[in-house]
Design a protein around this motif. Structure first.
Motif, mmCIF file in Angstrom:
data_model
loop_
_atom_site.group_PDB
_atom_site.id
_atom_site.type_symbol
_atom_site.label_atom_id
_atom_site.label_comp_id
_atom_site.label_asym_id
_atom_site.label_seq_id
_atom_site.Cartn_x
_atom_site.Cartn_y
_atom_site.Cartn_z
ATOM 1 N N THR A 35 0.830 -1.202 0.000
ATOM 2 C CA THR A 35 0.000 0.000 0.000
ATOM 3 C C THR A 35 0.864 1.252 0.000
ATOM 4 O O THR A 35 0.596 2.211 -0.730
ATOM 5 N N LEU A 36 1.930 1.250 0.791
ATOM 6 C CA LEU A 36 2.836 2.398 0.819
ATOM 7 C C LEU A 36 3.483 2.629 -0.547
ATOM 8 O O LEU A 36 3.608 3.760 -1.008
ATOM 9 N N ARG A 41 4.016 5.701 -5.577
ATOM 10 C CA ARG A 41 4.009 5.767 -7.037
ATOM 11 C C ARG A 41 2.938 6.721 -7.526
ATOM 12 O O ARG A 41 3.146 7.455 -8.483
ATOM 13 N N ALA A 42 1.789 6.729 -6.887
ATOM 14 C CA ALA A 42 0.719 7.638 -7.307
ATOM 15 C C ALA A 42 1.100 9.093 -7.032
ATOM 16 O O ALA A 42 0.878 9.967 -7.865
ATOM 17 N N ASN A 47 3.575 5.648 -12.235
ATOM 18 C CA ASN A 47 2.803 4.542 -12.791
ATOM 19 C C ASN A 47 2.843 4.620 -14.311
ATOM 20 O O ASN A 47 2.220 5.481 -14.901
ATOM 21 N N PRO A 48 3.575 3.705 -14.989
ATOM 22 C CA PRO A 48 3.712 3.804 -16.437
ATOM 23 C C PRO A 48 2.412 3.544 -17.185
ATOM 24 O O PRO A 48 2.282 3.943 -18.326
ATOM 25 N N THR A 49 1.449 2.891 -16.538
ATOM 26 C CA THR A 49 0.200 2.621 -17.235
ATOM 27 C C THR A 49 -0.875 3.637 -16.898
ATOM 28 O O THR A 49 -1.999 3.517 -17.354
ATOM 29 N N ALA A 50 -0.528 4.634 -16.091
ATOM 30 C CA ALA A 50 -1.512 5.663 -15.771
ATOM 31 C C ALA A 50 -1.890 6.389 -17.050
ATOM 32 O O ALA A 50 -1.044 6.712 -17.872
#
Length: 149
Positions: A35-36, A41-42, A47-50
């Protein structure tokens, strides 16, 4: 002879276990560090797929932007052993889509032409659907891409 009481006990035990398995309760066990990491990353845009949509064909100001390398997606429009065919496919693409970069590379025994620098898979898939009418054997690949921020 089998004792009827034992058979009835086994039957009811099986019913109890199967009803517990179908109760609809799912327990998720995960390390708190996951979760951390997801939050980190957020927060840091890692996040490469964001999905950050950039309209296909939109111009990017390359003089003021910073060029960075990130994980992303490209659409392959050609794969074959003939170098001239690869460069012809690239030239055809460049004449149709002036604002989208194209790349030719050689991976023995084939030349491959890949186009675009897409941050999100859905964006690459959308462009792939457009190109399917114009090129055969169109695929999306995960690669290191160059983008301007």
């Amino acid at each position: 002879m089998v004792n009827k009481g034992i058979l009835i006990g086994i039957f009811f035990t099986g019913i109890v276990f199967s009803s517990q398995a179908q109760s609809g309760h799912v327990e998720v066990i995960k390390d708190s560090l996951i979760t951390l990491l997801q939050e980190f990353r957020a927060d840091n845009d890692l996040n490469p797929t964001a999905s950050r949509r950039i309209k296909v064909g939109s111009a990017v100001n390359k003089t003021t932007g910073k060029r960075v390398k990130v994980k992303g997606f490209r659409v392959q429009i050609f794969s074959g052993p003939n170098r001239n065919d690869a460069y012809a496919a690239q030239a055809r693409f460049k004449s149709q889509y002036k604002n989208i970069d194209s790349y030719v590379n050689y991976e023995e025994p084939n030349y491959r032409v890949k186009v675009g620098d897409f941050r999100g898979r859905d964006e690459a898939n959308d462009f792939m659907r457009v190109l399917r009418n114009q090129y055969s054997n169109v695929f999306v690949f995960v690669e290191d891409i160059w983008v301007y921020e």
